[in-house]
Design a protein around this motif. Structure first.
Motif, PDB file in Angstrom:
ATOM      1  N   ASP A  89     -31.110  30.795 -12.422  1.00 65.84           N
ATOM      2  CA  ASP A  89     -30.242  31.931 -12.732  1.00 65.84           C
ATOM      3  C   ASP A  89     -29.154  31.586 -13.748  1.00 65.84           C
ATOM      4  OD1 ASP A  89     -28.747  30.402 -10.991  1.00 65.84           O
ATOM      5  OD2 ASP A  89     -28.022  32.089  -9.810  1.00 65.84           O
ATOM      6  N   ASP A  90     -29.042  30.314 -14.143  1.00 64.87           N
ATOM      7  CA  ASP A  90     -28.174  29.953 -15.263  1.00 64.87           C
ATOM      8  C   ASP A  90     -28.815  30.324 -16.605  1.00 64.87           C
ATOM      9  OD1 ASP A  90     -26.094  28.913 -13.759  1.00 64.87           O
ATOM     10  OD2 ASP A  90     -26.878  26.861 -13.813  1.00 64.87           O
ATOM     11  N   TYR A  91     -30.125  30.547 -16.581  1.00 62.33           N
ATOM     12  CA  TYR A  91     -30.870  30.753 -17.823  1.00 62.33           C
ATOM     13  C   TYR A  91     -31.538  32.128 -17.919  1.00 62.33           C
ATOM     14  CZ  TYR A  91     -30.451  25.685 -18.222  1.00 62.33           C
ATOM     15  OH  TYR A  91     -29.964  24.403 -18.322  1.00 62.33           O
ATOM     16  N   SER A 150     -31.612  36.160 -17.105  1.00 65.29           N
ATOM     17  CA  SER A 150     -30.851  37.337 -16.687  1.00 65.29           C
ATOM     18  C   SER A 150     -31.668  38.623 -16.824  1.00 65.29           C
ATOM     19  CB  SER A 150     -29.569  37.476 -17.521  1.00 65.29           C
ATOM     20  OG  SER A 150     -29.871  37.659 -18.892  1.00 65.29           O
ATOM     21  N   GLY A 151     -32.958  38.489 -17.148  1.00 65.64           N
ATOM     22  CA  GLY A 151     -33.792  39.674 -17.282  1.00 65.64           C
ATOM     23  C   GLY A 151     -35.245  39.335 -17.084  1.00 65.64           C
ATOM     24  N   ASP A 173     -30.778  35.973 -23.182  1.00 66.49           N
ATOM     25  CA  ASP A 173     -30.264  34.986 -22.253  1.00 66.49           C
ATOM     26  C   ASP A 173     -30.702  33.594 -22.713  1.00 66.49           C
ATOM     27  OD1 ASP A 173     -32.963  34.891 -21.564  1.00 66.49           O
ATOM     28  OD2 ASP A 173     -32.699  35.997 -19.698  1.00 66.49           O
ATOM     29  N   TYR A 216     -33.267  31.755 -21.515  1.00 70.95           N
ATOM     30  CA  TYR A 216     -34.607  31.364 -21.082  1.00 70.95           C
ATOM     31  C   TYR A 216     -35.319  30.548 -22.151  1.00 70.95           C
ATOM     32  CZ  TYR A 216     -39.402  31.340 -19.565  1.00 70.95           C
ATOM     33  OH  TYR A 216     -40.666  30.918 -19.207  1.00 70.95           O
ATOM     34  N   GLN A 219     -36.303  34.866  -9.294  1.00 69.79           N
ATOM     35  CA  GLN A 219     -35.964  33.971 -10.399  1.00 69.79           C
ATOM     36  C   GLN A 219     -37.143  33.073 -10.749  1.00 69.79           C
ATOM     37  OE1 GLN A 219     -34.099  34.565  -7.666  1.00 69.79           O
ATOM     38  NE2 GLN A 219     -31.914  34.188  -8.039  1.00 69.79           N
TER      39      GLN A 219
END
Length: 211
Positions: A47-49, A51-52, A65, A67, A95
């Motif tokens: 979830d640090d990388y 967001s969609g 984001d 990713y 995630q």
């Protein structure tokens, strides 16, 4: 080790937002085992990388984001990956699933370097840890099947799975099956653990374990 030989690299991907939860505890155990083996390892919370979710690449721009950074700069260069996910509704976390879904953006033929991505995705050793409230081993079989099929699809080797039970944060340490030690073993042995997956035409010895 020969000075010209690059150390093996392991990436550990955590699909839970809890930094002190059971998935994170299993991931830290994998990291500890990797350190014992002298493996170069890095741990990342998805979830640090991410967001969609995956968009229609023909008509929409991928989410802005990190990713791409995670996939291209950390996952592809790694020689092994261990996915650490909680069990949500008898499947992997959103995630974790998004990590696989979003990767399509880079190995589809629409991506200019897709052929290179295909080559760099293959040949990895893959591991899995699952944190679940239930001890029922069948609860995690949906996740195991997905990881098996991902490994088959990408010509990787799924070498080990650890399941630990716990609900409260860190409670997995009280599981009498000692999943933290099993996760540590997985991290230490990710590049040395015996792996076999026979087909009818696979050359093989009559022995599984050689003298």
């Amino acid at each position: 080790m020969n000075s010209s030989q690059q150390p093996k690299r392991l990436i550990v991907l955590v699909g839970s937002p809890r930094r002190d939860g059971n998935s994170a505890a299993l991931a830290q155990a994998v990291m500890a085992g990797a350190a014992e083996a002298g493996t170069e390892a890095s741990l990342h919370f998805l979830d640090d990388y991410i967001s969609g979710f995956l968009t229609d690449e023909r008509h929409a721009v991928p989410p802005a984001d990190r990713y791409g950074e995670l996939f291209l700069e950390h996952f592809l260069p790694a020689d092994a990956a261990v996915f650490c996910t909680p069990l949500y509704w008898y499947g992997m976390s959103a995630q974790t699933k998004a990590f696989f879904d979003r990767s399509f953006s880079y190995y589809s033929n629409a991506y200019p370097d897709a052929e290179q991505v295909h080559q760099r995705m293959s040949g990895k050793r893959i591991g899995l840890t699952v944190a679940s409230e239930e001890t029922y081993p069948g609860g995690a079989m949906g996740i195991v099947h997905q990881i098996q099929e991902f490994s088959r699809y990408s010509h990787c080797e799924f070498v080990g799975m650890v399941q630990g039970a716990g609900n409260n944060r860190g409670e997995v340490s009280r599981d009498p099956r000692n999943p933290l030690q099993a996760a540590r073993d997985l991290g230490r042995e990710i590049f040395t653990r015996h792996y076999s997956d026979y087909r009818m035409d696979t050359p093989r010895s009559p022995q599984v374990w050689q003298d």
